[in-house]
Motif scaffolding. Structure first.
Motif, PDB file in Angstrom:
ATOM      1  N   THR A   1      51.022  65.456  47.371  1.00  0.00           N
ATOM      2  CA  THR A   1      51.708  64.912  48.543  1.00  0.00           C
ATOM      3  C   THR A   1      53.173  65.315  48.523  1.00  0.00           C
ATOM      4  O   THR A   1      53.787  65.458  47.461  1.00  0.00           O
ATOM      5  CB  THR A   1      51.676  63.375  48.577  1.00  0.00           C
ATOM      6  OG1 THR A   1      52.368  62.886  47.438  1.00  0.00           O
ATOM      7  CG2 THR A   1      50.271  62.844  48.609  1.00  0.00           C
TER       8      THR A   1
ATOM      9  N   ILE B   1      48.198  62.085  44.861  1.00  0.00           N
ATOM     10  CA  ILE B   1      48.978  60.920  44.429  1.00  0.00           C
ATOM     11  C   ILE B   1      50.148  60.690  45.375  1.00  0.00           C
ATOM     12  O   ILE B   1      50.898  61.620  45.682  1.00  0.00           O
ATOM     13  CB  ILE B   1      49.492  61.140  42.991  1.00  0.00           C
ATOM     14  CG1 ILE B   1      48.322  61.146  42.005  1.00  0.00           C
ATOM     15  CG2 ILE B   1      50.521  60.067  42.604  1.00  0.00           C
ATOM     16  CD1 ILE B   1      48.709  61.587  40.599  1.00  0.00           C
ATOM     17  N   ILE B   2      50.312  59.456  45.821  1.00  0.00           N
ATOM     18  CA  ILE B   2      51.448  59.118  46.681  1.00  0.00           C
ATOM     19  C   ILE B   2      52.573  58.512  45.857  1.00  0.00           C
ATOM     20  O   ILE B   2      53.734  58.875  46.008  1.00  0.00           O
ATOM     21  CB  ILE B   2      51.031  58.135  47.802  1.00  0.00           C
ATOM     22  CG1 ILE B   2      49.835  58.686  48.577  1.00  0.00           C
ATOM     23  CG2 ILE B   2      52.203  57.861  48.743  1.00  0.00           C
ATOM     24  CD1 ILE B   2      49.213  57.668  49.535  1.00  0.00           C
ATOM     25  N   GLU B   3      52.226  57.573  44.984  1.00  0.00           N
ATOM     26  CA  GLU B   3      53.262  56.866  44.243  1.00  0.00           C
ATOM     27  C   GLU B   3      52.701  56.364  42.918  1.00  0.00           C
ATOM     28  O   GLU B   3      51.510  56.072  42.810  1.00  0.00           O
ATOM     29  CB  GLU B   3      53.788  55.694  45.098  1.00  0.00           C
ATOM     30  CG  GLU B   3      54.736  54.728  44.436  1.00  0.00           C
ATOM     31  CD  GLU B   3      56.052  55.317  43.963  1.00  0.00           C
ATOM     32  OE1 GLU B   3      56.124  56.537  43.707  1.00  0.00           O
ATOM     33  OE2 GLU B   3      57.024  54.547  43.823  1.00  0.00           O
ATOM     34  N   GLN B   4      53.584  56.270  41.925  1.00  0.00           N
ATOM     35  CA  GLN B   4      53.203  55.740  40.618  1.00  0.00           C
ATOM     36  C   GLN B   4      54.311  54.847  40.082  1.00  0.00           C
ATOM     37  O   GLN B   4      55.473  55.019  40.417  1.00  0.00           O
ATOM     38  CB  GLN B   4      52.952  56.884  39.627  1.00  0.00           C
ATOM     39  CG  GLN B   4      51.887  57.863  40.086  1.00  0.00           C
ATOM     40  CD  GLN B   4      51.479  58.851  39.017  1.00  0.00           C
ATOM     41  OE1 GLN B   4      52.217  59.760  38.701  1.00  0.00           O
ATOM     42  NE2 GLN B   4      50.294  58.666  38.472  1.00  0.00           N
TER      43      GLN B   4
ATOM     44  N   ARG C   1      54.322  50.337  48.362  1.00  0.00           N
ATOM     45  CA  ARG C   1      55.194  51.483  48.667  1.00  0.00           C
ATOM     46  C   ARG C   1      54.401  52.643  49.260  1.00  0.00           C
ATOM     47  O   ARG C   1      54.846  53.272  50.220  1.00  0.00           O
ATOM     48  CB  ARG C   1      55.929  51.948  47.402  1.00  0.00           C
ATOM     49  CG  ARG C   1      57.106  51.061  47.025  1.00  0.00           C
ATOM     50  CD  ARG C   1      58.130  51.792  46.158  1.00  0.00           C
ATOM     51  NE  ARG C   1      57.615  52.198  44.867  1.00  0.00           N
ATOM     52  CZ  ARG C   1      57.568  51.423  43.780  1.00  0.00           C
ATOM     53  NH1 ARG C   1      58.010  50.181  43.836  1.00  0.00           N
ATOM     54  NH2 ARG C   1      57.107  51.874  42.637  1.00  0.00           N
TER      55      ARG C   1
ATOM     56  N   VAL D   1      56.441  63.575  49.886  1.00  0.00           N
ATOM     57  CA  VAL D   1      56.851  62.256  50.391  1.00  0.00           C
ATOM     58  C   VAL D   1      58.305  62.364  50.845  1.00  0.00           C
ATOM     59  O   VAL D   1      59.219  62.473  50.028  1.00  0.00           O
ATOM     60  CB  VAL D   1      56.699  61.169  49.316  1.00  0.00           C
ATOM     61  CG1 VAL D   1      57.115  59.819  49.876  1.00  0.00           C
ATOM     62  CG2 VAL D   1      55.259  61.103  48.815  1.00  0.00           C
TER      63      VAL D   1
END
Lengths: 283, 283, 283, 283
Positions: free
Chosen positions: B280, B232-235, B263, B282
């Motif tokens: 990830t 997962i990078i972003e939520q 994003r 970040v």
């Protein structure tokens, strides 16, 4: 624990990180966390916070600090070494409303705010029982405009007795004089019950209600002599609607205030906040 | 611009920052931004991202990279040098719904997403006019389960022609085969229209509606062979209520999807994302 | 106060609001707040919550309720009259972690949660002192899987003694049996420490950490026999990052849990929550 | 569709809902959605918005409106009937920056903003191509302080030609004169690029940067003759940090502006906004 934080501010130029990290390595230190900020890579200031562990740190402190002078001179640094084992001594000022005080005490008991609460000072007796139940010295000092000087004298005497390094204004509803503030530069954190710079001054919730805003907020900031104009550490907001009367705004606001103050205090205690002019860098 | 980013992963130990920053200093480089993370200061991995400017970087690249091998060997590093002047070539895959594509194109036109869009590939003709109006090559490749292999062959040929380094699935509603995915490890970013790991798989808004959740979300992640299970990078999430029917959830969700995907893509383009196992970092 | 709330569920058709509001007007009632929801204007259910003040309400209750039967029959209504002066009797169940309990007690003392706390029941002694300091009866009932039946028998005896109408599971870490749950339909509110339906079951923070999510959450819901599957009342999330270890997630999560539980309980106490199948309507 | 919305403001007293809902029932209308607000149940104003469907509404409009006069007189109501089939005619004013315009056009194309865009008026040519690609009349009217009167005359002539009922200032960077504003009371929606009342006036992002705030925001509001002091419809914020320079604030702000303006416009188009003094009630 043998953990320290090194906070540096200096003119930006190549070689700073190299010099500092090599210095630390030579002491066998391991950098646990490092954050940096270049205000302007060409000609601005450079800021860095390095948290490191170092074997036998407690016995080598003065040695490390003395050796560091060479680097600090070379790069023209403002800097501080802060040691995790030096628990900060704090005083909490409070008036009638206790929600911010309660949040601080709670997070302190949970181990989320690591500090040594030297005393609680109040112009109301509301907090007395709470303070005593936790064995925290409590000083009831009635206050008003006319006796400000005498009040602050008493307060400063107490603060000195307890070696206080940080004063937390947890909804303390008296204005501090420039004299008092000057004794604690960047060492007084206040919670203002609005989203600054909106609603500077008194009665922010009433004014927010009159203006019909759709979000209300709170701001934790260092206290300077300009009322509600000091460096902002943290802000938060919550949504409100036309249904919310002034009392609802106050109730919703209490929850914002307590978390925004607690976060601001926490970051200060973890030496994450560097004041730069009238702004903060929060690492 | 003479700016590069150095991304490193290696076993944690004292001296890494010192070695790397001294190396860069010796090339006259100035560190603009640096972020690091210790998975576990005792015995875990250490990750760092350093963004630096360096005079005449373009002519000294290979020299720098070659010299760095000594350090990388000493500290057992996985590392990459990424150059800001090497604009990444991307392909956007899209199906009927264009909101994510539009957001990407918009931010790209604004200069917020710095990439070279090599092509747009779709199993629908909806995006054709939009692509053409911006002079982006558009490939309409009808797709379904039964012709997956042939479709992916065509797609891969196009991707190779355009030297694509990053594939963005902007609501592309076809499943990719393990073969396809294996050609682009950590180079395919998908937007899933739920707050993973809730509602893995198909029809997440319908299922969110049936479950009666009070918040809906979206997730951008790298694609692996486990459906919706990649790093997962972003939520992001938004509040919903009992008033919101499935169509309302989809409408609200579109806004979450487009910003969460944008994003995630932005951080990838800025070389801020390091994949560590199935997670990830970040920076 | 002479204020009541009328909650209605019935098949949608024209004339409902007219009939109910005319009925109330004939008693001299003034509607203070009214919210309604049509699941589907053509053929679905209609829900309405009306809060009204009515002179001499306490003496006219049974008269009003009896007269209302005609309307309720005509429109085939499920309905309830709830009186603000009937303070709800609650029991709080808690285990070792006290943050949710503390939040509830705090808001209760502030007047934000209007309830009569009949007792606190715990399988740990941690909360005993706190309960006693507030003069709330405290029952320490050790519990584990093997003695579940006996434990619940004791609990139910106590609940009956105190006429409990609402049970709040404030991080009570024991599973309740179907038998227990069946005695309190839509009268048990639990806080689950994840963003449901993600991470149903045990150890949600550990699993959130392993999955590498970028937001964590909490959910307050009514308890049914399907673990963590009951009607959701409220949810909240906070942002986390790769820096946050499991302990950080738990710490951040505690703040989400306490506010999400407190909001859920508050809405229940204000008769704002209507359960419709496995979902809630929150007016 | 045979759907209308009835918006009422009148002194609070028992019987209003009964009278109105009975009136509607007598026309066979079904109330789809109803929201109400009592400013102060004892002696304040009462506001209600009822959305209802009614068979053959288009042929019975005038009949309904005429019959309603009796009730409105009795309760001393300000009221309006609004018909969903009367699509509102809007004009969008824009200057150089197009992000707000683009969001509006996008949501309009998606069917999320139901309006008839009569024209786009700009003091820049930036939007011309975009307008033409969508077949929306575009008027380029250069503007500056010195020719304000002539500019507004031209604008008003165009607005009249197109029967404009709502003017959306989508980052239109010219001040409107009191004369202009007086022609469109509560019919001009502006997006201000700050969290009002913070940073009223020019250059809000620059001033937010200088003040060192930790959140930035945007506000959509009706335009009155007091600059940035009109009734607020909607506000939003996003978190920023010391890393964010003025350009970053502007970039982040663009996303807030476009969603805050779009929500404000949407609620206006759905007849959800009632202006009460200098505040809004948003149903």
């Amino acid at each position: 624990k043998d953990v320290a934080r090194l906070l540096i501010k200096c003119p930006d130029q190549p070689g700073i990180v190299s010099a500092v990290s090599t210095f630390l390595m030579n002491y066998g230190a391991n950098i646990i966390e490092s954050s940096q900020y270049s205000a302007n890579p060409e000609g601005g200031n450079f800021f860095i916070r390095m948290e490191f562990s170092c074997p036998d740190l407690h016995t080598r402190r003065s040695d490390i600090e003395q050796s560091f002078q060479e680097i600090s001179t070379k790069f023209n640094m403002d800097y501080e070494f802060k040691y995790v084992s030096d628990i900060k001594k704090t005083a909490i000022f409070v008036s009638k409303e206790l929600h911010c005080l309660m949040e601080l005490l709670w997070e302190w008991q949970n181990g989320d705010l690591i500090m040594d609460i030297g005393c609680i000072i109040s112009n109301s007796e509301n907090a007395e029982q709470l303070a005593k139940s936790l064995n925290i010295p409590f000083y009831y000092i009635p206050a008003n405009k006319d006796i400000r000087m005498q009040v602050e004298e008493k307060q400063m005497r107490i603060l000195k007795e307890h070696d206080i390094e940080l004063i937390i204004l947890a909804r303390y509803m008296q204005i501090l004089t420039p004299n008092f503030v000057s004794h604690y530069p960047n060492q007084i954190i206040n919670i203002h019950h609005s989203f600054l710079p909106a609603f500077i001054g008194a009665r922010p919730y009433e004014r927010a209600y009159e203006r019909g805003v759709k979000l209300i907020g709170a701001t934790s900031h260092y206290v300077t002599n300009d009322l509600d104009e000091g460096p902002i550490i943290e802000q938060g907001v919550e949504r409100v609607s036309h249904h919310d009367k002034v009392d609802d705004l106050k109730r919703i606001g209490r929850n914002i205030e307590r978390s925004v103050l607690a976060r601001g205090v926490k970051w200060h205690l973890q030496d994450r906040v560097i004041v730069d002019g009238n702004k903060t860098i929060v690492f």
